[in-house]
Design a protein around this motif. Structure first.
Motif, mmCIF file in Angstrom:
data_model
loop_
_atom_site.group_PDB
_atom_site.id
_atom_site.type_symbol
_atom_site.label_atom_id
_atom_site.label_comp_id
_atom_site.label_asym_id
_atom_site.label_seq_id
_atom_site.Cartn_x
_atom_site.Cartn_y
_atom_site.Cartn_z
ATOM 1 N N GLU A 139 21.546 2.413 13.251
ATOM 2 C CA GLU A 139 20.504 3.113 14.025
ATOM 3 C C GLU A 139 19.138 2.553 13.672
ATOM 4 O OE1 GLU A 139 19.004 5.533 16.854
ATOM 5 O OE2 GLU A 139 21.135 5.280 16.463
ATOM 6 N N GLU A 140 18.938 2.324 12.371
ATOM 7 C CA GLU A 140 17.687 1.746 11.890
ATOM 8 C C GLU A 140 17.493 0.348 12.482
ATOM 9 O OE1 GLU A 140 14.511 2.376 9.011
ATOM 10 O OE2 GLU A 140 16.165 3.716 9.341
ATOM 11 N N GLU A 141 18.544 -0.458 12.444
ATOM 12 C CA GLU A 141 18.490 -1.824 12.986
ATOM 13 C C GLU A 141 18.266 -1.778 14.499
ATOM 14 O OE1 GLU A 141 21.098 -5.907 12.956
ATOM 15 O OE2 GLU A 141 21.532 -4.400 11.403
ATOM 16 N N LYS A 142 18.951 -0.823 15.161
ATOM 17 C CA LYS A 142 18.779 -0.662 16.610
ATOM 18 C C LYS A 142 17.330 -0.343 16.925
ATOM 19 C CE LYS A 142 19.569 3.120 19.219
ATOM 20 N NZ LYS A 142 20.256 4.288 19.670
ATOM 21 N N LYS A 143 16.724 0.596 16.162
ATOM 22 C CA LYS A 143 15.329 0.974 16.384
ATOM 23 C C LYS A 143 14.412 -0.214 16.119
ATOM 24 C CE LYS A 143 15.653 5.923 15.425
ATOM 25 N NZ LYS A 143 15.284 7.007 14.497
ATOM 26 N N LYS B 107 10.974 -4.252 18.294
ATOM 27 C CA LYS B 107 10.542 -5.647 18.439
ATOM 28 C C LYS B 107 10.602 -6.076 19.902
ATOM 29 C CE LYS B 107 11.844 -7.178 13.813
ATOM 30 N NZ LYS B 107 12.815 -7.929 13.026
ATOM 31 N N LYS B 108 11.691 -5.685 20.603
ATOM 32 C CA LYS B 108 11.850 -6.055 22.013
ATOM 33 C C LYS B 108 10.757 -5.396 22.860
ATOM 34 C CE LYS B 108 15.629 -8.587 22.015
ATOM 35 N NZ LYS B 108 15.615 -9.956 22.418
ATOM 36 N N ILE B 109 10.467 -4.125 22.571
ATOM 37 C CA ILE B 109 9.404 -3.426 23.313
ATOM 38 C C ILE B 109 8.062 -4.086 23.047
ATOM 39 C CG2 ILE B 109 8.107 -1.247 23.432
ATOM 40 C CD1 ILE B 109 10.820 0.208 23.078
ATOM 41 N N ALA B 110 7.788 -4.409 21.783
ATOM 42 C CA ALA B 110 6.528 -5.076 21.435
ATOM 43 C C ALA B 110 6.439 -6.430 22.131
ATOM 44 C CB ALA B 110 6.419 -5.237 19.921
ATOM 45 N N GLU C 179 33.459 8.613 4.655
ATOM 46 C CA GLU C 179 32.522 9.346 5.524
ATOM 47 C C GLU C 179 31.091 8.973 5.153
ATOM 48 O OE1 GLU C 179 31.404 11.731 8.599
ATOM 49 O OE2 GLU C 179 33.466 11.260 8.105
ATOM 50 N N ASP C 180 30.796 8.918 3.834
ATOM 51 C CA ASP C 180 29.447 8.542 3.386
ATOM 52 C C ASP C 180 29.115 7.106 3.825
ATOM 53 O OD1 ASP C 180 29.087 11.003 2.227
ATOM 54 O OD2 ASP C 180 29.512 10.340 0.160
ATOM 55 N N ARG C 181 30.122 6.229 3.636
ATOM 56 C CA ARG C 181 29.942 4.818 4.012
ATOM 57 C C ARG C 181 29.708 4.711 5.515
ATOM 58 N NH1 ARG C 181 27.918 0.355 3.238
ATOM 59 N NH2 ARG C 181 29.111 -1.497 3.641
ATOM 60 N N LYS C 182 30.490 5.490 6.298
ATOM 61 C CA LYS C 182 30.346 5.502 7.757
ATOM 62 C C LYS C 182 28.948 5.962 8.128
ATOM 63 C CE LYS C 182 31.396 8.881 10.586
ATOM 64 N NZ LYS C 182 32.002 9.947 11.275
ATOM 65 N N ASN C 183 28.482 7.047 7.494
ATOM 66 C CA ASN C 183 27.145 7.585 7.786
ATOM 67 C C ASN C 183 26.059 6.581 7.407
ATOM 68 O OD1 ASN C 183 28.147 9.956 8.851
ATOM 69 N ND2 ASN C 183 28.043 11.091 6.921
ATOM 70 N N GLU C 184 26.272 5.899 6.269
ATOM 71 C CA GLU C 184 25.314 4.891 5.833
ATOM 72 C C GLU C 184 25.272 3.719 6.825
ATOM 73 O OE1 GLU C 184 24.860 1.732 2.197
ATOM 74 O OE2 GLU C 184 25.851 3.631 1.719
ATOM 75 N N ILE C 185 26.452 3.265 7.270
ATOM 76 C CA ILE C 185 26.542 2.163 8.243
ATOM 77 C C ILE C 185 25.893 2.591 9.555
ATOM 78 C CG2 ILE C 185 28.147 0.810 9.650
ATOM 79 C CD1 ILE C 185 29.999 0.721 7.173
ATOM 80 N N LEU C 186 26.211 3.809 10.005
ATOM 81 C CA LEU C 186 25.613 4.315 11.259
ATOM 82 C C LEU C 186 24.100 4.443 11.126
ATOM 83 C CD1 LEU C 186 28.184 7.011 12.448
ATOM 84 C CD2 LEU C 186 27.678 4.818 13.519
ATOM 85 N N ALA C 187 23.634 4.920 9.959
ATOM 86 C CA ALA C 187 22.194 5.059 9.724
ATOM 87 C C ALA C 187 21.538 3.678 9.739
ATOM 88 C CB ALA C 187 21.926 5.785 8.411
ATOM 89 N N ASN C 188 22.173 2.721 9.054
ATOM 90 C CA ASN C 188 21.644 1.355 9.042
ATOM 91 C C ASN C 188 21.652 0.753 10.455
ATOM 92 O OD1 ASN C 188 21.105 1.351 6.329
ATOM 93 N ND2 ASN C 188 23.016 0.320 5.737
#
Length: 196
Positions: free
Chosen positions: A27-31, A36-39, A16-25
Motif C-alpha cells: 500500500e505504501e509502495e502503491k501510494k 510520483k505518477k501524479i506529480a 498474518e503479521d507478515r501478510k499485514n506487513e506485506i500489504l502495508a508495504n
C-alpha cells in the motif's frame, strides 16, 4: 497437542503479521508510485500548458504581425493608386492644352532640342486641328539650319503633345511619355505633398 496448537497458532499469527506487513508495504509502495505518477502527470500537464500558452502567444503575435503587414501593404497600395491617379490627372490637364498654349509648348520643346535634322512631326487629332502650315513654316524659320520639320498627315492616338520621327527613330514628346519619364523622379515629392 497443545504445543502443536500453539505452534500452529504462532505460525498463523506470524503469517498474518507478515501478510499485514506485506500489504502495508505494498500500500505504501502503491501510494509512493501513485504520488510520483501524479506529480509527473502534473509536471507534464504544466509543461504542456506552458508550451500551449507560448504557442498561442506566438500564434497571436504572428496573426497581429500579419494583420499589421496586410494593413501596411493595403495602405501602400492605396497610396500608390492615388499617386498614379495624380500622374494620370496631370496628363489629362496637359491634354487640355489647346490653341496658343499647345503651340507654345510644341515650339519651345522643338527649339530646345538643338540640331535635329529633318523630322516628321506626328500629332493627335487635337494637335492636327491646332497646327497649320504657317506654324510649321515659322517653327522651321526659327530652327534655321538646325533642323527642318514636316507635318505628317498620319494622326496617332495619344492624349497630347507630339512625336518627331526620322527613319523610324522617334523622339516622343507626348504628354504620356513626358509625365512617365518624370514619374520616378517626382514620385517621392508627390507622395510627400499628398500624404504629409
Amino acid at each position: 497437542m497443545a504445543n502443536l496448537n500453539n505452534i500452529t497458532s504462532k505460525i498463523l499469527k506470524d503469517a498474518e503479521d507478515r501478510k499485514n506487513e506485506i500489504l502495508a508495504n505494498a500500500e505504501e509502495e502503491k501510494k509512493s508510485i501513485l504520488s510520483k505518477k501524479i506529480a509527473k502527470a502534473k509536471d507534464l500537464e504544466a509543461e504542456k500548458i506552458k508550451k500551449a500558452k507560448l504557442e498561442a502567444q506566438s500564434n497571436v503575435e504572428r496573426a497581429i504581425s500579419s494583420a499589421k503587414l496586410k494593413v501596411r501593404n493595403d495602405k501602400l497600395e492605396v497610396k500608390q493608386e492615388i499617386i498614379n491617379s495624380t500622374f494620370a490627372k496631370s496628363i489629362d490637364v496637359l491634354a487640355n492644352l489647346k490653341g496658343e498654349e499647345l503651340l507654345n509648348f510644341i515650339k519651345s520643346s522643338v527649339l530646345s532640342l538643338g540640331n535635329i535634322g529633318e523630322q516628321q512631326m506626328i500629332l493627335n487629332k487635337t494637335g492636327m486641328e491646332s497646327i497649320d502650315l504657317t506654324f510649321i513654316y515659322e517653327l522651321n524659320k526659327e530652327l534655321g539650319d538646325r533642323g527642318n520639320i514636316k507635318l505628317n498627315s498620319q494622326v496617332k492616338d495619344f492624349k497630347g503633345g507630339f512625336i518627331l520621327e526620322k527613319d523610324g527613330i522617334q523622339m516622343n514628346y507626348t504628354f504620356e511619355a513626358l509625365v512617365n519619364s518624370l514619374k520616378d523622379e517626382l514620385e517621392y515629392e508627390v507622395a510627400s505633398i499628398l500624404f504629409n
